[in-house]
Design a protein around this motif. Structure first.
Motif, short mmCIF file in Angstrom:
data_model
loop_
_atom_site.label_atom_id
_atom_site.label_comp_id
_atom_site.label_asym_id
_atom_site.label_seq_id
_atom_site.Cartn_x
_atom_site.Cartn_y
_atom_site.Cartn_z
N ALA A 47 -25.79 -25.32 -59.74
CA ALA A 47 -26.17 -26.04 -58.52
C ALA A 47 -27.66 -26.35 -58.48
O ALA A 47 -28.08 -27.37 -57.94
N TYR A 48 -28.44 -25.45 -59.06
CA TYR A 48 -29.92 -25.57 -59.05
C TYR A 48 -30.38 -26.71 -59.96
O TYR A 48 -31.43 -27.29 -59.74
N LEU A 97 -26.25 -19.72 -61.11
CA LEU A 97 -26.99 -20.46 -60.08
C LEU A 97 -27.42 -21.84 -60.58
O LEU A 97 -27.52 -22.79 -59.81
N HIS A 98 -27.71 -21.92 -61.88
CA HIS A 98 -28.26 -23.16 -62.42
C HIS A 98 -27.29 -24.33 -62.32
O HIS A 98 -27.71 -25.49 -62.35
N PRO A 150 -23.68 -20.75 -54.33
CA PRO A 150 -23.34 -21.01 -55.73
C PRO A 150 -22.26 -20.07 -56.24
O PRO A 150 -21.36 -20.49 -56.98
#
Lengths: 386, 386
Positions: free
Chosen positions: B368-369, B365-366, B325
């Motif tokens: 992609a998460y 990160l979120h 990410p």
């Protein structure tokens, strides 16, 4: 207060009496009255209404029915996601991390989290959502998880049989007794459905039967997580019991597919999971060609699929699972309604609940053609604008 | 008017002097003044400002720099997309459909379309965008396409050498003479860059050299579409000429990768294309491990990638191309800036243009998460809020 939406370029009705799957009407109008679809027809024939919305050639769809989510939790697992994508071993607790955080949260914190995710879903066109418990795994925490979920939906699902919690390590039988006994008694007043994660490492066929039977005895309808991580008995069990839906269906044998077709059980596919865990996708094309009913749902949860976006799931279904855009939209609307046994949502025909999505696009095709783009312009839930 | 954004849970600075790729600062604050980043530090040390925005633990990133798009067009090709996904033969005109529709559109219609897409991009966090011509393919239509693009960005790219238009069927040499002669003369006043689609079926190496040389002679900087559909000479040509960036890079030999590393040419990857055409993804991991600079861009266009969403491209880069990410976010911000030779954007350090994205999430990160979820909460472009 009535609303006329007119100059709809493409109206997806999902009318089961139409010749095409989506029951598409071009150059259409729709009237919402008293929370219901009151009228559908040509703009020139439309009755008067208190408010007029000019769709200016855009597409209108039934709201998405997300039949599988796990919204009652605390914390997130972003770092676990990062490690998984990097192929790193990750020693932390997986689902147990979420269980610990959920138990430590207050009711208000849990409700805030559900409220945020439900609002996020609605902005993306989801107008009905099923919400499971399953991160409490004590009598009190499962009951309060469902009480929180019930503030947001009638389709609440008791998933005490999600995993065996740490305090029952080595004693799954003892845990199933808890689930089917005092936990079910505390959960049932807040739940419509009961669900079991029937998979190697979670609950086996006999345990799943026991949980579903106990739920049925107190009036809860059954559904299953099955055949997600490998072949297993769950799908055939769902078919044998005539369950409304069985979810995941990633690893299916010909016998599983045959059983689904014969039983009419809806196969709910959750491609957000395969995207976020880098697993192979279920074979939607094969299921559809075999005559199985298919639903698409998000599985929104902090571990394996933290998307709340049904448009994203539609795009994946087309790219990765061989569904046509029409099949994917149908599976995410009428399919989701079928997976929840709901006759009031999933279509825009007279008398249905006015769950209506106006796209910033001329056609349902754009949901797959324009992946990742927020294309939902306006949403009505039971006739009320967001 | 100055703005203090405080209580930033995670501030991605892309500071090249930091130890980590993203130059992440936890618990940070940032001041925007006069359109620039005026100050970065700890909330307790922050200077006063006219307006205070409390990020409440959310993440702040540099705006995305989308270094490859084709926004000047009319019409769409949704039906072609549907047919391609269904594996059907599709006899209609592909790119020529868009050329015909673009030629038939008025300047105002073209500008409306670009404006809608740029606004859509900004809402998704893109604060700089390169825009190409390439659907006019006449002297007048290329010039007006660029004039329209120049209303929205300084990074305009003349792509007369996109395909050979119908009126030059069988005479590609004649078309290249047009492109390098009167078309270039008409286009150059509106363009910063010149680009060629160097691929079997479009323009070969000699033609690409001729077009780039003609552009260079009038002050346009070169970039290339290369190695998208199969191996070819384009990437090594880009490296030989020391171009700033070469785009697609799906089919690369070891020699191509070596050449990119030696030249410092940025490899711009466009995974929306592979998603929407069901082609294999480029090997971002291999490029990064070899020391090649990588950018991520949307390639937003109505044929092969009609996404405008950089967050979606980031999620694909992580799922499908082996990027972390952090690498994906860096490629979509600092990488895009490098691909456009821009030193003023792509980072949040003192003096840079204040292109700032506040996420509805605690971490990069979120992106992609939480694939598909619109996570951009607030955007400033050169210090101005959307």
């Amino acid at each position: 207060m009535s609303v006329l939406i007119t100059n709809i370029g493409e109206l997806v009705t999902n009318d089961p009496e139409a010749d095409d799957l989506l029951g598409v009407r071009s150059d259409a109008a729709l009237v919402i009255d008293d929370g219901r679809v009151a009228w559908v027809g040509a703009p020139a024939d439309a009755p008067a209404a208190d408010e007029v919305v000019d769709a200016d050639g855009r597409a209108v769809l039934p709201g998405f029915v997300d039949s599988h989510s796990h919204l009652v939790f605390a914390g997130d697992r972003a770092e676990e996601f990062r490690a998984r994508m990097a192929g790193e071993r990750y020693a932390a607790g997986g689902i147990r991390t979420t269980v610990a955080a959920t138990r430590a949260a207050t009711d208000a914190e849990l409700a805030d989290g559900v409220g945020r995710l439900v609002a996020e879903m609605r902005r993306q066109g989801t107008t009905s959502v099923e919400i499971k418990s399953g991160y409490g795994l004590t009598v009190a925490d499962e009951a309060r998880s469902l009480a929180v979920a019930a503030r947001f939906t009638d389709d609440t699902t008791f998933l005490g049989a999600h995993v065996v919690p740490p305090e029952y390590d080595g004693d799954p039988t003892g845990y199933v007794e808890l689930v089917t006994g005092p936990m079910l008694a505390a959960a049932a007043p807040h739940a419509r459905w009961i669900d079991v994660f029937c998979e190697t490492g979670a609950f086996d066929e006999d345990q799943a039967r026991a949980v579903l039977a106990a739920g049925a005895a107190v009036g809860l309808r059954g559904r299953l997580h099955a055949n997600q991580l490998g072949p297993g008995p769950g799908v055939q069990l769902a078919a044998e019991l005539g369950l409304t839906a069985v979810d995941h269906c990633t690893y299916l044998t010909d016998q599983d597919v045959h059983a689904l077709r014969e039983s009419g059980t809806v196969a709910t596919l959750l491609p957000g999971v395969e995207f976020s865990t880098r697993q192979p996708y279920p074979d939607a094309r094969g299921l559809l060609d075999a005559g199985v009913r298919v639903a698409l749902a998000s599985d929104c949860n902090p571990g394996s699929s933290y998307t709340s976006s049904i448009p994203f799931c539609i795009a994946l279904a087309v790219r990765e699972m061989g569904m046509t855009p029409a099949e994917a939209v149908h599976a995410a609307t009428a399919g989701g309604a079928a997976a929840l046994g709901r006759a009031d949502v999933g279509a825009l025909v007279q008398g249905r609940r006015a769950d209506v999505v106006l796209l910033e696009a001329p056609s349902h095709l754009h949901l797959a053609y324009r992946p990742g783009v927020p294309l939902v312009r306006q949403v009505w839930v039971a006739g009320e604008p967001l």
